[in-house]
Each structure stands twice: as C-alpha cells, then as structure tokens.
Design a protein around this motif. Sequence first.
Motif, mmCIF file in Angstrom:
data_model
loop_
_atom_site.group_PDB
_atom_site.id
_atom_site.type_symbol
_atom_site.label_atom_id
_atom_site.label_comp_id
_atom_site.label_asym_id
_atom_site.label_seq_id
_atom_site.Cartn_x
_atom_site.Cartn_y
_atom_site.Cartn_z
ATOM 1 N N MET A 80 4.575 -15.762 -4.800
ATOM 2 C CA MET A 80 5.563 -15.014 -4.024
ATOM 3 C C MET A 80 5.159 -13.566 -3.793
ATOM 4 S SD MET A 80 9.184 -16.380 -5.573
ATOM 5 C CE MET A 80 9.850 -17.986 -5.125
ATOM 6 N N LYS A 162 14.351 -13.309 -3.846
ATOM 7 C CA LYS A 162 13.931 -14.675 -4.130
ATOM 8 C C LYS A 162 14.697 -15.196 -5.345
ATOM 9 C CE LYS A 162 10.624 -15.114 -1.025
ATOM 10 N NZ LYS A 162 10.728 -16.119 0.063
ATOM 11 N N LEU A 213 4.561 -21.587 0.550
ATOM 12 C CA LEU A 213 4.548 -21.294 -0.883
ATOM 13 C C LEU A 213 3.804 -22.385 -1.636
ATOM 14 C CD1 LEU A 213 5.600 -19.358 -3.103
ATOM 15 C CD2 LEU A 213 7.605 -20.854 -3.292
#
Length: 376
Positions: A80, A162, A213
């Motif tokens: 991330m 997130k 991701l």
Amino acid sequence: MLKLQETFPQPIKFFDARFDRVELENELTEAFQRTLTSGSYILGSEVENFEKNFAAYCNRKHCLSVGNGLDALHIILRAMGIGPGDEVLVPAHTFIASWLAVSYAGATPVPVDVCPQTFNMDADRIKSAITTRTKAIMPVHLYGQPADMHAINAIAKEYGLKVIEDAAQAHGALYHGEKAGSLSDAAAFSFYPTKNLGALGDGGAIVTSDDALAMEIRLLRNYGSVKKYHYDTQGFNSRLDEMQAAFLSAKLKHLDKWNRKRHQLALRYMDRLDQSKITVPMILASTNPVWHLFVVQVKNRDQIQRQLSEQNIHTLIHYPIPPSLTKAYESLNYPISDFPVTQKVVRDILSLPMGIHLSLEMVDYVADHLNQLVNN
C-alpha cells in the motif's frame, strides 16, 4: 449446578494440536504423499489450489499465501506504500505482531483503546487518534470476534484511509453475514498450528479483491519477481510451501464444522459459568464469532490461574502485557493510563481451554471449578 467433580481422568489441555491430525490422518497422509511425489515444493499446484479455495471461502478475488501472519500484515502495508513518516491505528490490546508489522514497514503504530465487551478496537475512539500522518486503520478480530467494521470503514472513508483486517484469529467469522477478510481493502491471516485453520508448521495468507494491490503483493512475497531473475521491486522471501498448502487444503473442508463445535463449547461455558462473578465474552447480534479463544475476566486472576493449574486445568493469558508497555515500544511513550480499558483487561483476563479436543463434560469440569474458586 451439578455436584463438583473432584478429578478428571486426564489433564484438560488448553489446546491439543494433535487432535485434528488424528481425525484427518488419512487425508493428511494422502496430501503428504501427493506433494512428496510431485517434486514441486515451492509455489506449485498445491499453493495455487489452496489460494483459489481460500479466496473463494473468504469471498475475495485474490489470495496470496505467505510465510506467516506477521509477513502477511507487513507485506500488505508495503504494498500500500505505507512507510516512514506514516501512522497506522492499531488496537492497544492485541498480540504484538499487529504492531511489529507497522514498525517493519517503517511506520508508527498508534494505539486505540478497546471495547470492554469484545476486546476489539473501539470505533468511538478512532477519530481522536487520527492525525495528518494517519494512513490506515488496522482492526484486529481478536479471539475470533469480528471488530465493528461498518463503523471503522465509515471513518476510513471519511478520512481517506486504508483499512487492513488482522484476521489471524478469525477464520470463518461473520460480521453482518460477511466473512472476516472480506470487510476491508485487504486482510491478513495466520495459519500457525493453534489457529482455527492451522498448518502443521507456519504459514499465512493475504486476501483482497484489489487487482493492483494483489499484483504488488505477489511481487513482494517472491523477491520482487513474478518471472525468474526479473526483479521489478525490492521484495522479500515469504512463501507458503507446497506441503503446508496441501495440509491446509485438506483442513479447510472441515473448518466450518470445527467452528460450529467451538461455538457449542462457548455457549456451554456461558451457560455454566457464574456470570455474577465472571465476565464472559459478549456476542453481538451482528456477529458470529469463531471462538479462537474463550476469554473471561475474573478478579484475582493470577491466584485463580494457579489454583486451576493445581486441578490439572491448563489456562493462558492473551495477552498479559500490552505492546505499549513492552521494552520493544517503550520509546514511543504511550502511558497505559491513556488506555483504561486495556489497563483493566490485561489485569483480569483469563483464557479458558478452547478447541475441538474438548468435550462438553470437560467444559463443565472447567466451569464448575472456576465457579467454586470465584465464590470462595
């Protein structure tokens, strides 16, 4: 209450890792032989098969298996882009791996106190912990009890953060009918042998439905490469081996059955324990916990634990020292007085035996002896 049974034929173990092995001996032996004769031991068909099945089980598009649960959390954070100068909100009361993953990424763990009923991150305290450096919230589904993900996700959306689930103890747990692992941007699981879905060694996995991701995680777990000797980033060596993947595939078929037995045992504890003296876990209407651990709160915990041990009843404490008070994190200077629920929890909690090795009679024996001790 039935008449107190003075002795039990054998010690009541906190956990018995051999139990599911005996139940699945033929399936595990077949998995071993199949993998042994394949000649493929790293990132082969067994891993591919398990990843496919576990992703489907969690209702996620991707599963990327890794070496252990700590690596799973760490690699998510790296994928991330979270690193030095960033902050990640974590529970004040949790296993230290949740904090270590943040530190390994170069970021700073910022603790949030927990709910007294569930031991999970208190969503009402999250906003006061958010700063301009906060990049993510990492709730832990502690003891197999899902955190309040609707509230957490709403806050994350408001602040552009997130959300990463630490689902290491929550294989199969449900929150509003949705599986743990499907309630965030990405989730980390551990397959340590004591988990509800445990390997015969170490292992972990990441689940997500984010294609970009997932690709970054795939690179990071294997030296930064998806094609041999072609390195797109500076990665790690963190891979679930073929043998453990084969074992996990065999066990995954039985996970829901085993979780149902844990639920039965938990209900028996709650029915049997004297709740005027013993605080039992709360089951929220929105959740279906999987009871990785059954954790109560009692006064004079240490003395009671010693007395239970004298009756051949094995108990543990999860966890006696919050990460903020460990030597590893003393430099962050988080005073325990800032986390009053955690301060009380670590003083009073006691983990009673829990697992598929137990019978209802064993639970009755534990509960009756604990009742006697707290009423003396």
